[in-house]
Design a protein around this motif. Structure first.
Motif, short mmCIF file in Angstrom:
data_model
loop_
_atom_site.label_atom_id
_atom_site.label_comp_id
_atom_site.label_asym_id
_atom_site.label_seq_id
_atom_site.Cartn_x
_atom_site.Cartn_y
_atom_site.Cartn_z
N GLU A 257 0.75 -1.25 -0.03
CA GLU A 257 -0.08 -0.05 -0.03
C GLU A 257 0.80 1.37 0.14
O GLU A 257 0.25 2.41 0.08
N ASP A 258 2.19 1.12 -0.16
CA ASP A 258 2.99 2.42 -0.02
C ASP A 258 2.60 3.18 -1.35
O ASP A 258 2.49 2.53 -2.57
N ARG A 259 3.09 4.43 -1.31
CA ARG A 259 2.93 5.40 -2.32
C ARG A 259 3.87 6.29 -2.42
O ARG A 259 4.61 6.74 -1.60
N ILE A 260 4.51 6.48 -3.84
CA ILE A 260 5.45 7.52 -3.98
C ILE A 260 4.69 8.63 -4.44
O ILE A 260 3.97 8.48 -5.73
N GLY A 261 4.95 9.96 -4.17
CA GLY A 261 4.18 10.96 -4.52
C GLY A 261 4.82 11.42 -5.96
O GLY A 261 5.80 11.39 -6.22
N THR A 262 3.87 11.91 -6.94
CA THR A 262 4.36 12.05 -8.18
C THR A 262 4.25 13.62 -8.37
O THR A 262 4.84 14.18 -9.33
N GLU A 263 3.73 14.25 -7.20
CA GLU A 263 3.80 15.99 -7.55
C GLU A 263 5.03 16.52 -7.30
O GLU A 263 5.33 17.65 -7.83
N ASN A 264 6.06 16.27 -6.86
CA ASN A 264 7.43 16.61 -6.52
C ASN A 264 8.41 15.36 -6.67
O ASN A 264 8.53 14.43 -5.89
N GLN A 265 8.81 15.29 -7.95
CA GLN A 265 9.66 14.28 -8.50
C GLN A 265 11.46 14.85 -8.34
O GLN A 265 12.24 14.12 -9.14
N ASP A 266 11.77 16.01 -8.03
CA ASP A 266 13.05 16.49 -7.88
C ASP A 266 14.21 15.56 -7.58
O ASP A 266 15.16 15.54 -7.84
N LYS A 267 13.55 14.84 -6.59
CA LYS A 267 14.59 13.74 -5.84
C LYS A 267 14.41 12.34 -6.07
O LYS A 267 14.84 11.59 -5.35
N LEU A 268 13.60 12.06 -7.39
CA LEU A 268 12.97 10.82 -7.50
C LEU A 268 14.21 10.09 -8.17
O LEU A 268 15.03 10.36 -9.00
N GLU A 269 14.58 8.94 -7.50
CA GLU A 269 15.77 8.03 -8.23
C GLU A 269 15.19 6.67 -8.08
O GLU A 269 14.50 6.18 -7.43
N LEU A 270 15.95 5.90 -8.94
CA LEU A 270 15.84 4.52 -8.94
C LEU A 270 17.15 3.83 -8.55
O LEU A 270 18.35 4.12 -9.28
N LYS A 271 17.23 3.10 -7.44
CA LYS A 271 18.41 2.49 -7.16
C LYS A 271 18.54 0.81 -7.77
O LYS A 271 17.58 -0.02 -7.16
N LEU A 272 19.56 0.51 -8.42
CA LEU A 272 19.53 -0.67 -9.06
C LEU A 272 20.34 -1.76 -8.25
O LEU A 272 21.63 -1.51 -8.20
N THR A 273 19.81 -2.31 -7.45
CA THR A 273 20.50 -3.10 -6.30
C THR A 273 21.23 -4.23 -6.77
O THR A 273 22.21 -4.87 -6.16
N GLU A 274 20.98 -4.95 -7.95
CA GLU A 274 21.55 -6.09 -8.41
C GLU A 274 22.76 -5.92 -9.28
O GLU A 274 23.71 -6.59 -9.71
N LEU A 275 22.87 -4.46 -9.45
CA LEU A 275 24.48 -3.96 -10.11
C LEU A 275 25.51 -4.03 -9.08
O LEU A 275 25.22 -3.42 -7.98
N VAL A 276 26.75 -4.21 -9.40
CA VAL A 276 27.91 -4.16 -8.60
C VAL A 276 28.86 -3.24 -9.15
O VAL A 276 29.35 -3.51 -10.18
N PRO A 277 29.03 -2.05 -8.77
CA PRO A 277 28.54 -1.52 -7.50
C PRO A 277 27.10 -0.97 -7.80
O PRO A 277 26.77 -0.95 -8.97
N GLN A 278 26.39 -1.16 -6.78
CA GLN A 278 25.01 -0.27 -6.89
C GLN A 278 24.95 1.04 -7.51
O GLN A 278 25.73 1.80 -7.38
N HIS A 279 23.90 1.25 -8.45
CA HIS A 279 23.96 2.42 -8.92
C HIS A 279 22.40 3.16 -8.64
O HIS A 279 21.53 2.50 -8.55
N ARG A 280 22.48 4.61 -8.92
CA ARG A 280 21.09 5.37 -8.82
C ARG A 280 20.86 6.00 -10.23
O ARG A 280 21.71 6.61 -10.79
N LEU A 281 19.64 6.05 -10.68
CA LEU A 281 19.25 6.81 -11.88
C LEU A 281 18.09 7.77 -11.48
O LEU A 281 17.40 7.41 -10.71
N ARG A 282 18.46 9.08 -12.11
CA ARG A 282 17.32 10.12 -12.17
C ARG A 282 16.17 9.87 -12.74
O ARG A 282 16.37 9.62 -14.19
N VAL A 283 14.95 9.65 -12.70
CA VAL A 283 13.69 9.02 -13.45
C VAL A 283 12.44 10.18 -13.23
O VAL A 283 12.59 10.98 -12.22
#
Length: 439
Positions: free
Chosen positions: A61-87
């Motif tokens: 039931e968790d929600r990510i608000g879409t009204e303020n996405q300036d700090k929104l990132e995807l962390k790809l946890t299966e990559l070594v090292p892990q990486h974050r993408l701005r999305v």
């Protein structure tokens, strides 16, 4: 450097518009201090133009608000090292405790590895045409003055390879093995297909940065788009060291919005020869000249967009003649053929006519164009330049007299487009120092 290096991962598609997956696995969606765990699928999608999209799924039931996405990132946890993408999230679907889905796209490039000290970069291209010939053999004189065949650098044993060299940059454009079959499907179905792969390196084997590479990638993509008659988008740049080891993988929405497959207006007289290589050096001279770069960019933009006359020729005629006038102003002023006041004192027909004469581009005979020839006597056109500029003026500033028949008709517009297209193509090739007849 051995001629077969590097050996990058080759993207292949069996059918047009087949997705290319870049990552499938666990990830965290992060917005400030809010974190949701789930799975993400990152892929190259094709419509409305090639771009990198993602689909993030999770339960709860968790929600990510879409009204303020300036700090929104995807962390790809299966990559070594892990990486974050701005999305950016463009749509969301929630089903309570059931499966939830968020979709969106990358908003800035993602780099895995280093962007410095690159010996070569490789990228893929969609929707260029198939060829199975090569110019990686050349004739040189030996010590006794005899011509001997020298093999220039080939790459990965591809059948079709064009080599472009300019100012210490060495570019190899290669046809992928499945290109012919994919092109047949593209011609019948349209869409996008990865048809070619390209390598860029320096002739003296020195290293360079990704930023430096992109200066060449952008120029080369513009050139190939000009040749092909549609926009060609560079995809998935990767970088390598001198031993062929991969140092960099980049995910980026293409710097050029590529067009879906069209027959376009490619240079039919260069279709099956290595002559498409010949104007490249002259193109690069103009591209790297601050006086000319914007002019060349605009001219190629307007040339390509003019070929998309799906709803008539009005827009195409205006674009082509705007390009001719901009080239005329720059060329005549730079070469001191005319002063600013003198140029402004000429009508558009005079400006274009002087450009053609200065570049030694012959006038298209009115007699070749049936509909224009019919109008020439009625409207006092003494050559095809006046015909096309008067037709353009009638579109932009319509002042059709009652005692004249309707003008311009669609048939006349088509012929005006053909003449304007020929003039712009010939002028550009002359500017690029192409030395062969293009009549």
């Amino acid at each position: 450097m051995a001629h077969w290096q590097p050996q990058p991962k080759i993207i292949t598609q069996k059918i047009p518009n087949q997705h290319i997956f870049l990552y499938q696995g666990f990830a965290e969606l992060i917005n400030d201090d809010k974190i949701i765990e789930g799975k993400v699928f990152i892929k190259i999608s094709w419509h409305p133009s090639p771009n990198i999209n993602f689909k993030f799924t999770y339960f709860g039931e968790d929600r990510i608000g879409t009204e303020n996405q300036d700090k929104l990132e995807l962390k790809l946890t299966e990559l070594v090292p892990q990486h974050r993408l701005r999305v950016y999230i463009s749509s969301s679907t929630y089903w309570g405790n059931k499966k939830n889905q968020l979709t969106g796209h990358l908003i800035e490039p993602f780099f895995k590895g280093t962007t410095n000290n690159l010996a070569s970069v490789v990228f893929h291209l969609p929707n260029f045409w198939w060829f199975n010939i090569s110019n990686h053999f050349d004739d040189e004189e030996d010590e006794e003055g005899n011509l001997v065949e020298i093999e220039r650098e080939g790459w990965l044993m591809f059948d079709g390879q064009f080599i472009f060299d300019y100012d210490n940059w060495h570019i190899v454009l290669s046809t992928l093995d499945n290109c012919y079959e994919l092109q047949e499907l593209l011609e019948s179905e349209g869409g996008y297909g990865v048809t070619h792969i390209c390598k860029i390196e320096r002739l003296d084997k020195t290293t360079f940065t990704l930023e430096e590479a992109y200066q060449i990638i952008e120029a080369f993509s513009y050139y190939l788009s000009f040749v092909r008659g549609i926009w060609i988008a560079p995809l998935l740049v990767s970088g390598f060291d001198s031993e062929g080891n991969q140092l960099l993988e980049e995910w980026r929405n293409p710097i050029i919005k590529g067009d879906s497959w069209q027959h376009g207006n490619r240079w039919s007289y260069l279709d099956s020869t290595t002559e498409i290589v010949a104007p490249f050096a002259g193109f690069m001279k103009k591209w790297q000249d601050p006086t000319w770069k914007e002019v060349i960019q605009n001219a190629i933009q307007w040339y390509i967009e003019s070929l998309k006359h799906f709803n008539g020729y009005n827009t195409s005629i205006i674009l082509l003649q705007a390009a001719l006038e901009k080239i005329a102003w720059t060329f005549l002023k730079v070469n001191e053929y005319v002063t600013s006041d003198g140029f402004n004192g000429l009508k558009a027909s005079g400006q274009i006519r002087l450009l053609l004469k200065s570049l030694d581009v012959g006038l298209e005979p009115i007699e070749k164009y049936i509909e224009i020839q019919k109008k020439a006597k009625e409207l006092n056109w003494n050559d095809s330049v006046l015909a096309i500029t008067e037709a353009r003026n009638s579109i932009v500033h319509p002042q059709i007299k009652s005692n004249k028949s309707e003008f311009p008709s669609e048939k006349i517009r088509r012929e005006v487009f053909q003449i304007s297209n020929i003039y712009l193509l010939k002028c550009l090739l002359k500017l690029f120092e192409y030395g062969y007849s293009i009549d």
